[in-house]
Design a protein around this motif. Structure first.
Motif, PDB file in Angstrom:
ATOM      1  N   ILE A  61      22.768 -27.440 -44.248  1.00  0.00           N
ATOM      2  CA  ILE A  61      21.218 -28.045 -44.885  1.00  0.00           C
ATOM      3  C   ILE A  61      21.211 -29.636 -45.225  1.00  0.00           C
ATOM      4  O   ILE A  61      22.439 -30.363 -45.088  1.00  0.00           O
ATOM      5  CB  ILE A  61      21.366 -27.390 -46.374  1.00  0.00           C
ATOM      6  CG1 ILE A  61      21.390 -25.605 -46.777  1.00  0.00           C
ATOM      7  CG2 ILE A  61      20.270 -27.915 -47.285  1.00  0.00           C
ATOM      8  CD1 ILE A  61      22.181 -25.273 -47.800  1.00  0.00           C
ATOM      9  N   LYS A  62      20.423 -29.537 -44.554  1.00  0.00           N
ATOM     10  CA  LYS A  62      19.987 -31.199 -44.727  1.00  0.00           C
ATOM     11  C   LYS A  62      18.541 -31.020 -45.156  1.00  0.00           C
ATOM     12  O   LYS A  62      17.842 -31.109 -46.057  1.00  0.00           O
ATOM     13  CB  LYS A  62      19.207 -31.224 -43.174  1.00  0.00           C
ATOM     14  CG  LYS A  62      20.550 -31.281 -41.864  1.00  0.00           C
ATOM     15  CD  LYS A  62      22.080 -31.872 -42.679  1.00  0.00           C
ATOM     16  CE  LYS A  62      23.306 -31.822 -41.491  1.00  0.00           C
ATOM     17  NZ  LYS A  62      24.423 -31.534 -41.658  1.00  0.00           N
ATOM     18  N   PRO A 150      20.968 -16.084 -43.693  1.00  0.00           N
ATOM     19  CA  PRO A 150      20.351 -16.351 -45.018  1.00  0.00           C
ATOM     20  C   PRO A 150      18.872 -16.502 -44.376  1.00  0.00           C
ATOM     21  O   PRO A 150      18.684 -17.688 -44.752  1.00  0.00           O
ATOM     22  CB  PRO A 150      21.546 -17.271 -45.838  1.00  0.00           C
ATOM     23  CG  PRO A 150      22.051 -18.255 -44.879  1.00  0.00           C
ATOM     24  CD  PRO A 150      21.936 -17.294 -43.024  1.00  0.00           C
ATOM     25  N   GLY A 151      17.995 -15.677 -44.171  1.00  0.00           N
ATOM     26  CA  GLY A 151      17.118 -15.938 -44.173  1.00  0.00           C
ATOM     27  C   GLY A 151      15.798 -16.675 -44.539  1.00  0.00           C
ATOM     28  O   GLY A 151      14.903 -17.195 -44.125  1.00  0.00           O
ATOM     29  N   HIS A 152      16.381 -16.277 -46.208  1.00  0.00           N
ATOM     30  CA  HIS A 152      15.153 -16.493 -47.104  1.00  0.00           C
ATOM     31  C   HIS A 152      15.811 -18.533 -47.141  1.00  0.00           C
ATOM     32  O   HIS A 152      14.726 -19.344 -47.387  1.00  0.00           O
ATOM     33  CB  HIS A 152      15.311 -16.039 -48.046  1.00  0.00           C
ATOM     34  CG  HIS A 152      15.098 -14.594 -48.345  1.00  0.00           C
ATOM     35  ND1 HIS A 152      15.877 -13.827 -48.442  1.00  0.00           N
ATOM     36  CD2 HIS A 152      13.936 -13.783 -48.200  1.00  0.00           C
ATOM     37  CE1 HIS A 152      15.343 -12.096 -48.157  1.00  0.00           C
ATOM     38  NE2 HIS A 152      13.948 -12.868 -48.093  1.00  0.00           N
ATOM     39  N   ARG A 153      17.272 -18.387 -47.054  1.00  0.00           N
ATOM     40  CA  ARG A 153      17.059 -19.875 -47.310  1.00  0.00           C
ATOM     41  C   ARG A 153      16.805 -21.106 -46.730  1.00  0.00           C
ATOM     42  O   ARG A 153      16.622 -21.799 -46.520  1.00  0.00           O
ATOM     43  CB  ARG A 153      19.055 -20.043 -47.189  1.00  0.00           C
ATOM     44  CG  ARG A 153      19.562 -20.985 -47.656  1.00  0.00           C
ATOM     45  CD  ARG A 153      21.462 -21.409 -47.374  1.00  0.00           C
ATOM     46  NE  ARG A 153      22.134 -20.155 -48.338  1.00  0.00           N
ATOM     47  CZ  ARG A 153      22.922 -19.372 -47.423  1.00  0.00           C
ATOM     48  NH1 ARG A 153      23.235 -19.521 -47.491  1.00  0.00           N
ATOM     49  NH2 ARG A 153      23.624 -18.679 -48.782  1.00  0.00           N
ATOM     50  N   VAL A 159      15.886 -25.266 -42.710  1.00  0.00           N
ATOM     51  CA  VAL A 159      17.149 -25.193 -42.027  1.00  0.00           C
ATOM     52  C   VAL A 159      16.932 -24.810 -40.831  1.00  0.00           C
ATOM     53  O   VAL A 159      17.207 -25.398 -39.888  1.00  0.00           O
ATOM     54  CB  VAL A 159      18.382 -23.683 -42.357  1.00  0.00           C
ATOM     55  CG1 VAL A 159      19.281 -24.103 -42.197  1.00  0.00           C
ATOM     56  CG2 VAL A 159      18.401 -24.270 -43.854  1.00  0.00           C
ATOM     57  N   ASP A 160      16.305 -23.713 -39.992  1.00  0.00           N
ATOM     58  CA  ASP A 160      16.142 -23.364 -38.978  1.00  0.00           C
ATOM     59  C   ASP A 160      15.037 -24.309 -38.475  1.00  0.00           C
ATOM     60  O   ASP A 160      14.066 -24.865 -39.312  1.00  0.00           O
ATOM     61  CB  ASP A 160      15.171 -22.209 -39.404  1.00  0.00           C
ATOM     62  CG  ASP A 160      14.926 -21.205 -37.652  1.00  0.00           C
ATOM     63  OD1 ASP A 160      14.686 -21.964 -36.823  1.00  0.00           O
ATOM     64  OD2 ASP A 160      15.589 -19.786 -37.505  1.00  0.00           O
ATOM     65  N   GLU A 165       8.731 -28.509 -39.386  1.00  0.00           N
ATOM     66  CA  GLU A 165       7.301 -29.061 -39.655  1.00  0.00           C
ATOM     67  C   GLU A 165       6.465 -28.185 -40.723  1.00  0.00           C
ATOM     68  O   GLU A 165       5.660 -28.679 -40.786  1.00  0.00           O
ATOM     69  CB  GLU A 165       6.847 -29.208 -38.344  1.00  0.00           C
ATOM     70  CG  GLU A 165       7.672 -30.180 -38.494  1.00  0.00           C
ATOM     71  CD  GLU A 165       6.329 -30.950 -36.585  1.00  0.00           C
ATOM     72  OE1 GLU A 165       5.435 -30.278 -36.567  1.00  0.00           O
ATOM     73  OE2 GLU A 165       7.349 -31.533 -35.355  1.00  0.00           O
ATOM     74  N   ALA A 166       6.907 -26.813 -41.478  1.00  0.00           N
ATOM     75  CA  ALA A 166       6.359 -26.109 -42.076  1.00  0.00           C
ATOM     76  C   ALA A 166       6.440 -26.709 -43.237  1.00  0.00           C
ATOM     77  O   ALA A 166       7.690 -26.655 -43.973  1.00  0.00           O
ATOM     78  CB  ALA A 166       6.913 -24.413 -42.346  1.00  0.00           C
ATOM     79  N   ILE A 167       5.651 -27.612 -43.842  1.00  0.00           N
ATOM     80  CA  ILE A 167       5.321 -28.097 -45.115  1.00  0.00           C
ATOM     81  C   ILE A 167       4.761 -27.107 -46.148  1.00  0.00           C
ATOM     82  O   ILE A 167       4.329 -27.593 -47.439  1.00  0.00           O
ATOM     83  CB  ILE A 167       5.572 -29.808 -45.264  1.00  0.00           C
ATOM     84  CG1 ILE A 167       4.284 -30.229 -44.309  1.00  0.00           C
ATOM     85  CG2 ILE A 167       6.559 -30.238 -44.207  1.00  0.00           C
ATOM     86  CD1 ILE A 167       4.066 -31.689 -44.773  1.00  0.00           C
TER      87      ILE A 167
END
Length: 194
Positions: A61-62, A150-153, A159-160, A165-167
Motif C-alpha cells: 500500500i502506497k 485481498p482483491g477489494h483492498r 495497490v495493483d 490510474e482508475a480515479i
C-alpha cells in the motif's frame, strides 16, 4: 492537494443530507456513501492511517491519487446496491448474469470493447453487505477478511498496477429491512477507455 480536500468536503456538505426512497421498500443512503468516499480518499492520501486505524500493515500500500466523484458511476452503484437489496442477493453479477463492466458501459461510461465482451465481467466493483456505516464498509473491505489475495483492498487503494490510474468513483448504499443483510453497498472505481 488542499483544494482537492476542500472540493471533497464541500461536496459532502452539499450532498450529505439526502436519503432517497424507492418503490421496492429500499432507501438509498447518500450520506453514508459520501462518508465512505471521503474516508477512502483520506486513506488513499494518507496510507499510514491504514495501519493506525485499521491494523493492516501491507507494504504494497502506497499513497495514491484521490478519487473523483463520478455521477454516472454513482448512479450505477446506487442501482446495483438497490437491486441487491430489493431482490435479496449478494453477488458481483445481477440476476440477469450481468457484471458491473457492462452496466457502467451501458450507462454511458465508455470502456474498451475487450472489457465488455463477456456480460459477467467485473474489473471495477467492490461490494459489501451488512453494515450501515460508510466508514465501516471501507474498513471491512480493506481488511478483506478471508480473501486472498485481498482483491477489494487492491481495488480500493490502487495497490495493483491495473488500478493506478482508475480515479473515477461512485458509491451506492441501499437499505431494505426485508432483505437478508439489510444494507448493501456497491463501490465502483474505474477509468474511461481503460
Amino acid at each position: 492537494m488542499k483544494n482537492i480536500k476542500n472540493i471533497i468536503f464541500l461536496f459532502v456538505a452539499f450532498s450529505s443530507t439526502f436519503c432517497i426512497g424507492n418503490a421496492q421498500n429500499n432507501r438509498i443512503l447518500k450520506e453514508e456513501a459520501i462518508s465512505a468516499f471521503n474516508y477512502l480518499n483520506t486513506l488513499r492520501i494518507n496510507p499510514e492511517l491504514i495501519k493506525k486505524e485499521i491494523g493492516i500493515n501491507d507494504r504494497k500500500i502506497k499513497k495514491s491519487q484521490p478519487l473523483i466523484w463520478n455521477e454516472i458511476l454513482a448512479k450505477v452503484a446506487e442501482e446495483k446496491a438497490s437491486d441487491m437489496a430489493s431482490k435479496n442477493y449478494f453477488s458481483h453479477t445481477n440476476k440477469n448474469g450481468e457484471g458491473i463492466n457492462i452496466m457502467i458501459h451501458r450507462a454511458g461510461y465508455t470502456l474498451i470493447k475487450d472489457f465488455i465482451k463477456q456480460k459477467n465481467s467485473n474489473f471495477f466493483e467492490s461490494i459489501h453487505a451488512g453494515s450501515s456505516s460508510g466508514v465501516e464498509i471501507i474498513k471491512e473491505l480493506i481488511i478483506d477478511k478471508g480473501i486472498q489475495p485481498p482483491g477489494h483492498r487492491y481495488h480500493l487503494l490502487a495497490v495493483d498496477e491495473f488500478y493506478k490510474e482508475a480515479i473515477d468513483c461512485g458509491i451506492g448504499i441501499a437499505y431494505n429491512p426485508n432483505s437478508k443483510y439489510k444494507y448493501y453497498c456497491c463501490i465502483i472505481i474505474a477509468k474511461h477507455d481503460f
